[in-house]
Design a protein around this motif. Structure first.
Motif, PDB file in Angstrom:
ATOM      1  N   ARG A   1      14.438  -0.285 -50.060  1.00 43.40           N
ATOM      2  CA  ARG A   1      14.423   0.984 -49.314  1.00 43.40           C
ATOM      3  C   ARG A   1      13.448   1.991 -49.917  1.00 43.40           C
ATOM      4  N   GLU A   2      13.317   1.988 -51.249  1.00 40.23           N
ATOM      5  CA  GLU A   2      12.423   2.961 -51.910  1.00 40.23           C
ATOM      6  C   GLU A   2      10.963   2.732 -51.518  1.00 40.23           C
ATOM      7  N   ALA A   3      10.617   1.478 -51.184  1.00 42.75           N
ATOM      8  CA  ALA A   3       9.224   1.153 -50.843  1.00 42.75           C
ATOM      9  C   ALA A   3       8.879   1.509 -49.402  1.00 42.75           C
ATOM     10  N   ILE A   4       9.876   1.917 -48.619  1.00 44.01           N
ATOM     11  CA  ILE A   4       9.633   2.231 -47.197  1.00 44.01           C
ATOM     12  C   ILE A   4       9.494   3.742 -47.054  1.00 44.01           C
ATOM     13  N   ASP A   5       8.287   4.187 -46.697  1.00 46.34           N
ATOM     14  CA  ASP A   5       7.994   5.632 -46.676  1.00 46.34           C
ATOM     15  C   ASP A   5       8.214   6.261 -45.297  1.00 46.34           C
ATOM     16  N   VAL A   6       9.216   5.813 -44.584  1.00 44.80           N
ATOM     17  CA  VAL A   6       9.472   6.327 -43.238  1.00 44.80           C
ATOM     18  C   VAL A   6      10.508   7.453 -43.328  1.00 44.80           C
ATOM     19  N   PRO A   7      10.222   8.617 -42.707  1.00 43.73           N
ATOM     20  CA  PRO A   7      11.126   9.769 -42.844  1.00 43.73           C
ATOM     21  C   PRO A   7      12.362   9.682 -41.952  1.00 43.73           C
ATOM     22  N   VAL A   8      13.181   8.669 -42.194  1.00 47.25           N
ATOM     23  CA  VAL A   8      14.395   8.476 -41.399  1.00 47.25           C
ATOM     24  C   VAL A   8      15.592   8.454 -42.337  1.00 47.25           C
ATOM     25  N   ASN A   9      16.614   9.211 -41.989  1.00 49.06           N
ATOM     26  CA  ASN A   9      17.855   9.179 -42.769  1.00 49.06           C
ATOM     27  C   ASN A   9      18.769   8.149 -42.123  1.00 49.06           C
ATOM     28  N   GLU A  10      18.684   6.909 -42.645  1.00 48.75           N
ATOM     29  CA  GLU A  10      19.407   5.807 -41.997  1.00 48.75           C
ATOM     30  C   GLU A  10      20.924   5.956 -42.069  1.00 48.75           C
ATOM     31  N   MET A  11      21.407   6.785 -43.001  1.00 49.04           N
ATOM     32  CA  MET A  11      22.860   6.981 -43.112  1.00 49.04           C
ATOM     33  C   MET A  11      23.415   7.650 -41.843  1.00 49.04           C
TER      34      MET A  11
ATOM     35  N   MET B   1      24.209  -2.524 -48.468  1.00 47.59           N
ATOM     36  CA  MET B   1      24.502  -1.399 -47.590  1.00 47.59           C
ATOM     37  C   MET B   1      23.796  -1.546 -46.245  1.00 47.59           C
ATOM     38  N   THR B   2      24.493  -1.182 -45.175  1.00 45.65           N
ATOM     39  CA  THR B   2      23.976  -1.363 -43.818  1.00 45.65           C
ATOM     40  C   THR B   2      22.703  -0.568 -43.561  1.00 45.65           C
ATOM     41  N   GLY B   3      22.670   0.716 -43.984  1.00 44.01           N
ATOM     42  CA  GLY B   3      21.516   1.587 -43.723  1.00 44.01           C
ATOM     43  C   GLY B   3      20.212   1.023 -44.266  1.00 44.01           C
ATOM     44  N   PRO B   4      20.135   0.785 -45.601  1.00 43.90           N
ATOM     45  CA  PRO B   4      18.898   0.208 -46.160  1.00 43.90           C
ATOM     46  C   PRO B   4      18.574  -1.160 -45.555  1.00 43.90           C
ATOM     47  N   ASN B   5      19.602  -1.982 -45.274  1.00 44.15           N
ATOM     48  CA  ASN B   5      19.356  -3.297 -44.652  1.00 44.15           C
ATOM     49  C   ASN B   5      18.663  -3.141 -43.302  1.00 44.15           C
ATOM     50  N   LEU B   6      19.099  -2.157 -42.519  1.00 44.13           N
ATOM     51  CA  LEU B   6      18.508  -1.899 -41.203  1.00 44.13           C
ATOM     52  C   LEU B   6      17.027  -1.552 -41.354  1.00 44.13           C
ATOM     53  N   MET B   7      16.705  -0.678 -42.313  1.00 46.85           N
ATOM     54  CA  MET B   7      15.306  -0.282 -42.523  1.00 46.85           C
ATOM     55  C   MET B   7      14.459  -1.474 -42.980  1.00 46.85           C
ATOM     56  N   ILE B   8      15.039  -2.340 -43.818  1.00 44.94           N
ATOM     57  CA  ILE B   8      14.309  -3.520 -44.301  1.00 44.94           C
ATOM     58  C   ILE B   8      14.031  -4.477 -43.134  1.00 44.94           C
ATOM     59  N   LEU B   9      15.016  -4.652 -42.250  1.00 44.75           N
ATOM     60  CA  LEU B   9      14.813  -5.520 -41.076  1.00 44.75           C
ATOM     61  C   LEU B   9      13.699  -4.970 -40.191  1.00 44.75           C
ATOM     62  N   LEU B  10      13.714  -3.664 -39.942  1.00 43.49           N
ATOM     63  CA  LEU B  10      12.686  -3.051 -39.092  1.00 43.49           C
ATOM     64  C   LEU B  10      11.312  -3.171 -39.750  1.00 43.49           C
ATOM     65  N   GLU B  11      11.272  -2.989 -41.066  1.00 41.77           N
ATOM     66  CA  GLU B  11      10.005  -3.031 -41.803  1.00 41.77           C
ATOM     67  C   GLU B  11       9.433  -4.451 -41.847  1.00 41.77           C
ATOM     68  N   SER B  12      10.295  -5.479 -41.767  1.00 38.32           N
ATOM     69  CA  SER B  12       9.785  -6.848 -41.873  1.00 38.32           C
ATOM     70  C   SER B  12       9.472  -7.489 -40.519  1.00 38.32           C
ATOM     71  N   ARG B  13       9.400  -6.676 -39.450  1.00 38.04           N
ATOM     72  CA  ARG B  13       8.918  -7.163 -38.152  1.00 38.04           C
ATOM     73  C   ARG B  13       7.424  -7.494 -38.290  1.00 38.04           C
ATOM     74  N   LEU B  14       6.985  -8.534 -37.600  1.00 38.74           N
ATOM     75  CA  LEU B  14       5.585  -8.964 -37.715  1.00 38.74           C
ATOM     76  C   LEU B  14       4.610  -7.862 -37.302  1.00 38.74           C
ATOM     77  N   ASP B  15       4.902  -7.138 -36.198  1.00 35.51           N
ATOM     78  CA  ASP B  15       3.958  -6.100 -35.767  1.00 35.51           C
ATOM     79  C   ASP B  15       3.841  -4.990 -36.815  1.00 35.51           C
ATOM     80  N   ASN B  16       4.944  -4.672 -37.489  1.00 34.86           N
ATOM     81  CA  ASN B  16       4.897  -3.648 -38.531  1.00 34.86           C
ATOM     82  C   ASN B  16       4.102  -4.130 -39.737  1.00 34.86           C
ATOM     83  N   VAL B  17       4.254  -5.409 -40.098  1.00 31.65           N
ATOM     84  CA  VAL B  17       3.542  -5.958 -41.260  1.00 31.65           C
ATOM     85  C   VAL B  17       2.034  -5.963 -40.994  1.00 31.65           C
TER      86      VAL B  17
END
Length: 197
Positions: A179-189, A76-92
């Motif tokens: 997606r469940e492991a990302i605790d960011v309050p964003v409704n990606e849908m 799904m596009t929504g969770p994929n987007l959040m995973i991409l944002l979460e795996s940025r080096l600055d975020n890690v």
């Protein structure tokens, strides 16, 4: 580079966001005076997109590129987007506790203090992969800045998809987050709905 100079707490108030998600433990005493009018569907979708961009410190064009990449990925596009944002080096770096905020993490990466798998990386948007090891360079580990950071972030919970060694400023990526492991309050849908118009 474009810089957003809006005061952080003011921006958090306007987006209805808790500053804790940015690594800031201040609270604003002011209440946002908003007219009691109902927000349109487009307004809600736009606000979710602005929230995601603000949390991760991404501008419009790169954010759009992440969305296009997420669309091409399986699933799904929504969770994929959040995973991409979460795996940025600055975020890690922020998630591992090597920086107090994502902005500080971005600066640490820009200043060439970070090694990924033993190689120096100074691109905050570098996407990490499962199995990558991330550490702060030996030459700067003992600086007062990192002592302060470790004191501040010592009690912060590190997500289970990461493995952090705070004393030695080293960490590794066990797996990419779901997606469940990302605790960011964003409704990606809502973001997907906005872009698919």
């Amino acid at each position: 580079m474009a810089v957003d100079r809006t005061p952080v707490l003011k921006r958090c108030r306007s987006l209805g966001l808790d500053p804790v998600y940015l690594g800031i433990d201040k609270k604003s005493n002011r209440e946002l005076k908003r007219a009691n009018r109902k927000m349109s569907e487009y307004g809600l979708q736009l606000r979710e997109k602005q929230k995601a961009k603000f949390i991760y410190g991404v501008l419009e064009k790169p954010f759009r590129n992440y969305y296009n990449k997420a669309e091409r990925m399986p699933g799904m596009t929504g969770p994929n987007l959040m995973i991409l944002l979460e795996s940025r080096l600055d975020n890690v770096i922020f998630r591992l506790g090597f920086a107090r905020t994502r902005k500080e993490a971005r600066q640490i990466v820009d200043h060439k203090h970070v090694l990924v798998n033993g190689k120096q990386v100074n691109i905050p948007s570098y996407l990490i992969k499962a199995g990558d090891t991330i550490e702060i360079k030996e030459s700067v580990k003992s600086s007062a800045r990192y002592k302060e950071i470790v004191e501040t972030t010592g009690g912060r919970l590190v997500p289970e998809w990461l493995d952090a060694d705070i004393e030695n400023l080293k960490g590794s990526v066990k797996e990419l987050p779901n997606r469940e492991a990302i605790d960011v309050p964003v409704n990606e849908m809502l973001i997907v709905e906005l872009y698919s118009k």
